[in-house]
Motif scaffolding. Structure first.
Motif, PDB file in Angstrom:
ATOM      1  N   ILE A 163       0.835  -1.203   0.000  1.00 57.21           N
ATOM      2  CA  ILE A 163       0.000   0.000   0.000  1.00 57.21           C
ATOM      3  C   ILE A 163       0.873   1.257   0.000  1.00 57.21           C
ATOM      4  O   ILE A 163       0.634   2.205  -0.755  1.00 57.21           O
ATOM      5  CB  ILE A 163      -0.946  -0.008   1.223  1.00 57.21           C
ATOM      6  N   PHE A 164       1.912   1.260   0.845  1.00 61.68           N
ATOM      7  CA  PHE A 164       2.804   2.416   0.912  1.00 61.68           C
ATOM      8  C   PHE A 164       3.497   2.653  -0.424  1.00 61.68           C
ATOM      9  O   PHE A 164       3.600   3.795  -0.891  1.00 61.68           O
ATOM     10  CB  PHE A 164       3.850   2.198   2.006  1.00 61.68           C
ATOM     11  N   SER A 165       3.994   1.587  -1.049  1.00 57.79           N
ATOM     12  CA  SER A 165       4.700   1.726  -2.323  1.00 57.79           C
ATOM     13  C   SER A 165       3.781   2.298  -3.394  1.00 57.79           C
ATOM     14  O   SER A 165       4.196   3.157  -4.185  1.00 57.79           O
ATOM     15  CB  SER A 165       5.262   0.368  -2.770  1.00 57.79           C
ATOM     16  N   TRP A 166       2.539   1.839  -3.418  1.00 57.07           N
ATOM     17  CA  TRP A 166       1.577   2.334  -4.417  1.00 57.07           C
ATOM     18  C   TRP A 166       1.308   3.822  -4.197  1.00 57.07           C
ATOM     19  O   TRP A 166       1.341   4.620  -5.137  1.00 57.07           O
ATOM     20  CB  TRP A 166       0.289   1.528  -4.339  1.00 57.07           C
ATOM     21  N   VAL A 167       1.028   4.203  -2.949  1.00 56.26           N
ATOM     22  CA  VAL A 167       0.727   5.610  -2.645  1.00 56.26           C
ATOM     23  C   VAL A 167       1.940   6.492  -2.936  1.00 56.26           C
ATOM     24  O   VAL A 167       1.815   7.594  -3.501  1.00 56.26           O
ATOM     25  CB  VAL A 167       0.293   5.758  -1.168  1.00 56.26           C
ATOM     26  N   TYR A 168       3.114   6.011  -2.585  1.00 58.56           N
ATOM     27  CA  TYR A 168       4.349   6.792  -2.745  1.00 58.56           C
ATOM     28  C   TYR A 168       4.649   7.085  -4.213  1.00 58.56           C
ATOM     29  O   TYR A 168       4.951   8.220  -4.593  1.00 58.56           O
ATOM     30  CB  TYR A 168       5.507   6.015  -2.116  1.00 58.56           C
ATOM     31  N   VAL A 169       4.545   6.045  -5.036  1.00 63.66           N
ATOM     32  CA  VAL A 169       4.827   6.218  -6.467  1.00 63.66           C
ATOM     33  C   VAL A 169       3.762   7.081  -7.131  1.00 63.66           C
ATOM     34  O   VAL A 169       4.074   7.967  -7.934  1.00 63.66           O
ATOM     35  CB  VAL A 169       4.940   4.839  -7.155  1.00 63.66           C
ATOM     36  N   ARG A 170       2.512   6.840  -6.798  1.00 62.89           N
ATOM     37  CA  ARG A 170       1.426   7.624  -7.394  1.00 62.89           C
ATOM     38  C   ARG A 170       1.500   9.096  -6.996  1.00 62.89           C
ATOM     39  O   ARG A 170       1.090   9.978  -7.754  1.00 62.89           O
ATOM     40  CB  ARG A 170       0.071   7.053  -6.966  1.00 62.89           C
ATOM     41  N   LYS A 171       2.054   9.363  -5.825  1.00 62.34           N
ATOM     42  CA  LYS A 171       2.164  10.744  -5.361  1.00 62.34           C
ATOM     43  C   LYS A 171       3.119  11.553  -6.226  1.00 62.34           C
ATOM     44  O   LYS A 171       2.868  12.738  -6.502  1.00 62.34           O
ATOM     45  CB  LYS A 171       2.649  10.746  -3.908  1.00 62.34           C
TER      46      LYS A 171
END
Length: 548
Positions: A24-32
């Protein structure tokens, strides 16, 4: 045995929850950070996957330590269920996990990420011919594959050079064995001979690159992030007023230059270049004006002003953590400098002579799982955020050439791949940093072993022999203390340990320099790095009001 299975299952379940949180963190981080206008599905998935694998490999460290520690009682004896076969099964499970994750990391670093990067580089130059783009990307990626093969061969050669002849892998050929059993036998053979050394050499080589990235970005980010939180940003209204004055000044300069040609004479080449530069500067200032106007009216700015005291508290906390980490690293390196066997041994010390705060804290927390898990996760995430702060402040450089800028919602696909590659290498280096700070914890966890002692009564020695529990260290018998799989990967080659030792000194030096520079710098602009002269007017479509 049932209780043991329950406890071990609990440890792996917590690892599974950490795995979910990492994804979840990796997805949010990259999308940000990815550009909304130039977003590419393949590059996004690749970046998320690479970052997640790196974080998962670091999350396996406390599980490894917990499993070897849980096999022994606090009095130094093995638990009833922890016989040789069970212990080997547990060790092999962790070993398979490391093999899988580190093999995936090699695949990402030397094949998948380079291929995707060069594919999009070719796509920008020759849009439409997909077959040619794939061929060109594969051609460049072949160089990375060659480097990976060379590293693996060098690692294998370190074992072969110690033997008189090549010994083939001893894989029994059983007709009734399943494919999974054959894979397990292959893993076991690799774990005892060539595979572990080859993979360890390749991962250690990547860790050295991660060390250089940590020295460049993380050390500076550890000082820049907390001080930026404490100092805050300039006022949007004040910046807008200054920006308006700059616009008026540039417009007047343009009018003065153009007034030279009122009598019909053309402008000189020097004046034309000056007008062109001023017009580009004017476009940039007008884009800043639009950004500042939007931010000044946003509710987010009011929210940021309301939580300003909380940001100061976080800044003070982060600078305390940074100083604590740096002091611990300094004491650990000083201990190696004073008490190790020197360069030829990789500055490895047997035991701890100068203790440091983290070295004392981790073994204590490890006895209450998952407190050490939480602390290591915090350390890794702190590394990620400080590294990101350093990369965002500095950009991605190749020596003196600035390759890419990292900006919220405006990062190009190629820059995003570079970003996750750097973070992947930094997270790899984090495992060794934790070992530098707490070698006892990383090697043995909370294991103890029995030492024979003569019993004394009223100060008089008796012939009664007793056993006392002592923390596992390098002097412990091999059959009494189980070394973690992490340590086996980290210390196969002494020269890498020597490189890490000097790298730690460089890390401390860069942190102190960054701390001085950050203290001398003024407040950052509220739209720092969001508006540049090489941006197009279409970049305003990606305007975000979420600045603090």
């Amino acid at each position: 045995m049932a209780a043991a299975t329950s406890e071990l299952l609990t440890g792996w379940c917590l690892f599974g929850l950490a795995l979910l949180a990492i994804l979840i963190f990796s997805w949010v981080y990259v999308r940000k950070y990815q550009s909304r206008r130039e977003s590419e599905v393949i590059s996004t998935i690749t970046a998320i996957f690479a970052l997640a694998v790196a974080l998962i490999s670091s999350a396996l460290l406390p599980v490894d330590i917990f499993l070897v520690s849980y096999m022994k009682n606090q009095n130094g004896t093995f638990k009833d269920w922890a016989d040789a076969n069970v212990s080997r099964q547990i060790e092999d499970t962790v070993l398979y996990g490391y093999y899988t994750l580190y093999s995936i990391i090699l695949f990402c670093v030397f094949l998948w990420i380079p291929f995707v990067y060069f594919y999009y580089e070719e796509k920008e130059e020759d849009d439409g011919n997909t077959c040619l783009q794939v061929k060109t990307a594969l051609k460049y990626t072949l160089g990375f594959i060659t480097v990976c093969a060379v590293l693996l061969l060098i690692g294998i050669n370190k074992i072969l050079s110690c033997s008189s002849a090549f010994v083939p892998l001893d894989i029994p050929n059983k007709k009734n064995s399943t494919e999974w059993e054959k894979v397990k036998l292959l893993f076991e053979e690799f774990g005892s001979s060539h595979g572990l050394t080859a993979l360890s050499f390749s991962i250690s080589s990547l860790t050295v690159i991660g060390m250089l990235a940590a020295i460049t970005y993380t050390a500076y980010g550890m000082s820049a992030l907390p001080l930026n939180l404490i100092k805050g940003t300039t006022s949007a209204a004040y910046e807008r007023l200054e920006n308006t004055e700059d616009i008026e000044e540039v417009e007047q300069r343009i009018l003065r230059i153009k007034s030279k040609c009122r009598d019909g004479r053309p402008l000189s080449s020097r004046d034309r270049r000056a007008v062109q530069q001023l017009e580009e500067r004017l476009r940039t200032l007008r884009r800043r004006e639009r950004h500042l106007e939007t931010i000044e009216k946003s509710w987010w700015l009011k929210f940021c002003e309301a939580i300003r005291p909380l940001k100061i508290v976080w800044g003070v906390f982060f600078i305390i953590v940074a100083l604590l980490f740096t002091v611990s690293l300094f004491l650990s390196n000083l201990d190696k400098a004073l008490h190790s066997a020197g360069f030829d041994s990789g500055f490895i010390i047997l035991g701890t002579n100068l203790t440091n705060p983290l070295n004392m804290l981790l073994p204590v927390l490890q006895t209450v799982f998952p407190l050490d898990y939480i602390l290591i996760t915090t350390i890794v995430m702190y590394f990620i955020f400080t590294s990101m702060a350093g990369i965002r402040n500095m950009g991605i450089w190749f020596f003196w050439i600035r390759l890419y800028k990292i900006r919220r919602g405006k990062t190009r696909p190629q820059a995003l791949l570079f970003l996750c590659m750097i973070l992947l290498l930094i997270v790899l280096h984090t495992s060794y940093m934790i070992y530098s700070l707490a070698p006892q914890y990383v090697m043995y966890g909370s294991q103890k072993y029995l030492v024979q002692s003569n019993k004394t009564v009223d100060g008089q020695p008796k012939n009664v022999t007793t056993f006392i529990a002592k923390d596992c260290d390098a002097d412990a018998p091999e059959d009494q203390c189980i070394v973690t799989r992490t340590y086996l990967f980290l210390h196969k080659f002494w020269f890498f340990s020597a490189v890490y030792y000097f790298g730690n000194w460089a890390f401390i030096a860069v942190f102190l320099i960054g701390l001085i520079v950050s203290c001398c710098k003024g407040k950052k602009s509220i739209i720092e790095g969001e508006v540049d002269e090489d941006d197009s007017d279409m970049s305003d479509d990606e305007l975000s009001a979420y600045y603090c």
